[in-house]
Structure formats: structure tokens, C-alpha cells
Scaffold this motif. Structure first.
Motif, mmCIF file in Angstrom:
data_model
loop_
_atom_site.group_PDB
_atom_site.id
_atom_site.type_symbol
_atom_site.label_atom_id
_atom_site.label_comp_id
_atom_site.label_asym_id
_atom_site.label_seq_id
_atom_site.Cartn_x
_atom_site.Cartn_y
_atom_site.Cartn_z
ATOM 1 N N VAL A 36 5.164 -10.730 -15.631
ATOM 2 C CA VAL A 36 5.636 -9.419 -15.189
ATOM 3 C C VAL A 36 6.556 -8.891 -16.283
ATOM 4 C CG1 VAL A 36 6.924 -8.132 -13.447
ATOM 5 C CG2 VAL A 36 5.458 -10.040 -12.744
ATOM 6 N N THR A 37 6.200 -7.724 -16.835
ATOM 7 C CA THR A 37 6.969 -7.153 -17.938
ATOM 8 C C THR A 37 7.790 -5.940 -17.514
ATOM 9 O OG1 THR A 37 5.109 -5.779 -18.631
ATOM 10 C CG2 THR A 37 5.307 -7.962 -19.640
ATOM 11 N N GLY A 38 7.576 -5.458 -16.286
ATOM 12 C CA GLY A 38 8.338 -4.300 -15.830
ATOM 13 C C GLY A 38 7.922 -3.878 -14.442
ATOM 14 N N ASN A 39 8.583 -2.841 -13.950
ATOM 15 C CA ASN A 39 8.288 -2.272 -12.639
ATOM 16 C C ASN A 39 8.399 -0.761 -12.781
ATOM 17 O OD1 ASN A 39 9.586 -1.284 -9.783
ATOM 18 N ND2 ASN A 39 8.042 -2.850 -9.517
ATOM 19 N N PHE A 40 7.528 -0.052 -12.100
ATOM 20 C CA PHE A 40 7.534 1.408 -12.117
ATOM 21 C C PHE A 40 7.449 1.893 -10.685
ATOM 22 C CE2 PHE A 40 5.049 5.409 -12.195
ATOM 23 C CZ PHE A 40 5.919 6.195 -12.936
ATOM 24 N N VAL A 41 8.382 2.779 -10.305
ATOM 25 C CA VAL A 41 8.399 3.355 -8.960
ATOM 26 C C VAL A 41 8.425 4.875 -9.113
ATOM 27 C CG1 VAL A 41 9.666 3.539 -6.791
ATOM 28 C CG2 VAL A 41 9.618 1.355 -8.020
ATOM 29 N N SER A 42 7.537 5.555 -8.382
ATOM 30 C CA SER A 42 7.489 7.012 -8.430
ATOM 31 C C SER A 42 7.153 7.557 -7.052
ATOM 32 C CB SER A 42 6.435 7.486 -9.429
ATOM 33 O OG SER A 42 6.214 8.879 -9.310
ATOM 34 N N GLU A 43 8.087 8.331 -6.487
ATOM 35 C CA GLU A 43 7.796 8.967 -5.198
ATOM 36 C C GLU A 43 6.686 9.993 -5.341
ATOM 37 O OE1 GLU A 43 11.027 10.230 -2.726
ATOM 38 O OE2 GLU A 43 12.301 8.587 -3.419
ATOM 39 N N ARG A 44 6.677 10.740 -6.457
ATOM 40 C CA ARG A 44 5.648 11.759 -6.683
ATOM 41 C C ARG A 44 4.255 11.131 -6.717
ATOM 42 N NH1 ARG A 44 2.779 14.162 -10.776
ATOM 43 N NH2 ARG A 44 3.648 12.908 -12.433
ATOM 44 N N GLU A 45 4.150 9.948 -7.319
ATOM 45 C CA GLU A 45 2.864 9.259 -7.408
ATOM 46 C C GLU A 45 2.670 8.258 -6.271
ATOM 47 O OE1 GLU A 45 2.105 7.826 -11.396
ATOM 48 O OE2 GLU A 45 3.102 9.577 -12.241
ATOM 49 N N LEU A 65 -0.062 -3.997 -10.740
ATOM 50 C CA LEU A 65 -0.225 -4.386 -9.336
ATOM 51 C C LEU A 65 0.509 -3.348 -8.502
ATOM 52 C CD1 LEU A 65 0.490 -8.199 -9.804
ATOM 53 C CD2 LEU A 65 -1.691 -6.971 -10.059
ATOM 54 N N MET A 66 -0.239 -2.541 -7.744
ATOM 55 C CA MET A 66 0.333 -1.364 -7.105
ATOM 56 C C MET A 66 0.272 -1.420 -5.588
ATOM 57 S SD MET A 66 -1.251 1.535 -9.670
ATOM 58 C CE MET A 66 -2.453 1.945 -8.478
ATOM 59 N N GLN A 67 1.339 -0.899 -4.986
ATOM 60 C CA GLN A 67 1.356 -0.679 -3.544
ATOM 61 C C GLN A 67 1.945 0.711 -3.306
ATOM 62 O OE1 GLN A 67 3.913 -3.829 -2.091
ATOM 63 N NE2 GLN A 67 5.669 -2.476 -1.963
ATOM 64 N N PRO A 68 1.534 1.363 -2.213
ATOM 65 C CA PRO A 68 2.108 2.681 -1.925
ATOM 66 C C PRO A 68 3.537 2.546 -1.409
ATOM 67 C CG PRO A 68 0.642 2.011 -0.160
ATOM 68 C CD PRO A 68 0.536 0.957 -1.220
ATOM 69 N N LEU A 69 4.355 3.537 -1.721
ATOM 70 C CA LEU A 69 5.690 3.601 -1.124
ATOM 71 C C LEU A 69 5.579 3.950 0.347
ATOM 72 C CD1 LEU A 69 7.622 5.467 -3.957
ATOM 73 C CD2 LEU A 69 7.813 3.056 -3.329
ATOM 74 N N ASP A 70 4.636 4.838 0.666
ATOM 75 C CA ASP A 70 4.369 5.246 2.052
ATOM 76 C C ASP A 70 2.868 5.173 2.264
ATOM 77 O OD1 ASP A 70 3.822 6.606 4.449
ATOM 78 O OD2 ASP A 70 5.510 7.991 4.161
ATOM 79 N N ILE A 71 2.422 4.246 3.074
ATOM 80 C CA ILE A 71 0.995 3.993 3.277
ATOM 81 C C ILE A 71 0.245 5.200 3.848
ATOM 82 C CG2 ILE A 71 1.029 3.009 5.606
ATOM 83 C CD1 ILE A 71 -0.684 0.662 4.143
ATOM 84 N N ASP A 72 0.972 6.142 4.456
ATOM 85 C CA ASP A 72 0.337 7.312 5.059
ATOM 86 C C ASP A 72 0.297 8.526 4.133
ATOM 87 O OD1 ASP A 72 -0.149 5.980 7.508
ATOM 88 O OD2 ASP A 72 1.950 6.302 8.078
ATOM 89 N N LYS A 73 0.860 8.416 2.922
ATOM 90 C CA LYS A 73 0.898 9.546 1.995
ATOM 91 C C LYS A 73 -0.120 9.380 0.874
ATOM 92 C CE LYS A 73 5.664 11.052 2.628
ATOM 93 N NZ LYS A 73 6.946 11.272 1.957
ATOM 94 N N LYS A 74 -0.384 10.483 0.190
ATOM 95 C CA LYS A 74 -1.261 10.487 -0.980
ATOM 96 C C LYS A 74 -0.414 10.690 -2.220
ATOM 97 C CE LYS A 74 -5.498 11.807 1.233
ATOM 98 N NZ LYS A 74 -6.285 10.661 1.173
ATOM 99 N N PRO A 75 -0.834 10.207 -3.371
ATOM 100 C CA PRO A 75 -2.062 9.456 -3.561
ATOM 101 C C PRO A 75 -1.989 8.082 -2.896
ATOM 102 C CG PRO A 75 -0.870 9.612 -5.639
ATOM 103 C CD PRO A 75 -0.119 10.424 -4.625
ATOM 104 N N ALA A 76 -3.125 7.646 -2.407
ATOM 105 C CA ALA A 76 -3.225 6.363 -1.711
ATOM 106 C C ALA A 76 -3.641 5.299 -2.729
ATOM 107 C CB ALA A 76 -4.221 6.457 -0.565
ATOM 108 N N VAL A 77 -2.664 4.774 -3.454
ATOM 109 C CA VAL A 77 -2.945 3.858 -4.562
ATOM 110 C C VAL A 77 -3.599 2.551 -4.113
ATOM 111 C CG1 VAL A 77 -1.111 4.816 -5.996
ATOM 112 C CG2 VAL A 77 -0.625 2.842 -4.532
ATOM 113 N N HIS A 78 -3.611 2.314 -2.836
ATOM 114 C CA HIS A 78 -4.165 1.068 -2.298
ATOM 115 C C HIS A 78 -5.580 1.240 -1.736
ATOM 116 C CE1 HIS A 78 -2.791 3.354 1.100
ATOM 117 N NE2 HIS A 78 -3.455 2.541 1.909
ATOM 118 N N SER A 79 -6.038 2.479 -1.567
ATOM 119 C CA SER A 79 -7.289 2.689 -0.833
ATOM 120 C C SER A 79 -8.519 2.285 -1.634
ATOM 121 C CB SER A 79 -7.407 4.139 -0.362
ATOM 122 O OG SER A 79 -7.563 4.996 -1.470
ATOM 123 N N THR A 80 -8.429 2.265 -2.941
ATOM 124 C CA THR A 80 -9.485 1.696 -3.769
ATOM 125 C C THR A 80 -8.852 0.529 -4.503
ATOM 126 O OG1 THR A 80 -10.422 3.895 -4.091
ATOM 127 C CG2 THR A 80 -11.139 2.188 -5.613
#
Length: 160
Positions: A36-45, A65-80
């Protein structure tokens, strides 16, 4: 069709999404040994991602390795699960200009700084009437390769 004024050098990253990063980290970090070389968090994304690495130097490939901040919002980084593939490009502005003229559809946002600090843009996964060429279901990130990556790939190509 005019001559392509850019080159795709290699894979810069793959991004994998899930409802939670925990199982992804178990596989990619604990079992396969990625760092693990870093972490990126973005509410917009709508993303919380761990940036991992395979390899070193100009041939290092990120595995995000991505997970959504809010599973009900878009973009849905986990859906694919395979969210997107990133490709090193030697001249991103030329690539965007030429691909657009050929009818390739880009996602909104244009060229901008990405999570790793490189200029990026995305090819849309779906074509439309105005732009009949797209990723055929796959989001594709084009990433401006820094000079040392361009030079390393040129040296490798010269070796045959």
C-alpha cells in the motif's frame, strides 16, 4: 483517418471496486503481497481507495482497491468489480484531440489531475449517437506518462 499522434505505452493501473475494501486488501495485500503506497478519498468521486503497487520504477503498476463512501450515491465505484483500466499515454492532449476527432466518447470532466498526481481523463464506457466509439462497457483512464516513464518505455522498445 490521420496518423495517430500518440502512443499507448503500457498499463498504469487497474482499479477494483467492492462495497468494502477489507476483502480486497486481504487478497491483494495480505495474500499477494502488494504494497500500500497511499490512500485517496474524494466525496465528489464517492471513493475511498487504497493505492497499491506491483513492480518498481517506471514499470510500476498501481492496483487501486476502491469502496464507495456512500453505497447509495454515484459514482458507484463498487458496482463493476473491475472499475477501470488506466493506460500510460505519451501525449495526453494530442490523444484526446485525435480520439475525439475519430468519434471516441469521453466521460465528463476533461483532462484533470488524478489521485496519483498525473493528468488524466476517461473514455466513456458507452457510445452514443454523436460519439460511436467507446469502452464497450469498460471505463478506460488515459494517464499522461511522466518523462521518465516515456523514456523507459522507449528504451525497452529499442531493445526489441
Amino acid at each position: 483517418m490521420s496518423a495517430r499522434p500518440f502512443r499507448v505505452l503500457g498499463i498504469q493501473q487497474i482499479a477494483i471496486g467492492a462495497p468494502s475494501k477489507d476483502k480486497l486488501r486481504t487478497l491483494w495485500v495480505d495474500m499477494l503481497g502488494l504494497t500500500v503506497t497511499g490512500n485517496f478519498v474524494s466525496e465528489r468521486e464517492n471513493v475511498d481507495e487504497d493505492i497499491c503497487a506491483i513492480g518498481t520504477g517506471p514499470f510500476k503498476v498501481e492496483v487501486d482497491l476502491m469502496q464507495p463512501l456512500d453505497i447509495d450515491k454515484k459514482p458507484a465505484v463498487h458496482s463493476t468489480p473491475l472499475n477501470h483500466v488506466g493506460l500510460w499515454i505519451d501525449d495526453l492532449p494530442q490523444a484526446v484531440e485525435w480520439l475525439t476527432a475519430q468519434g471516441v466518447r469521453f466521460a465528463p470532466g476533461g483532462i484533470r489531475k488524478g489521485a496519483a498526481g498525473f493528468d488524466i481523463c476517461f473514455l466513456h464506457p458507452k457510445a452514443d449517437d454523436d460519439f460511436p466509439i467507446a469502452g464497450e462497457g469498460v471505463l478506460i483512464e488515459l494517464v499522461q506518462a511522466p518523462p521518465e516513464v516515456v523514456a523507459a518505455f522507449a528504451r525497452m522498445a529499442a531493445l526489441g
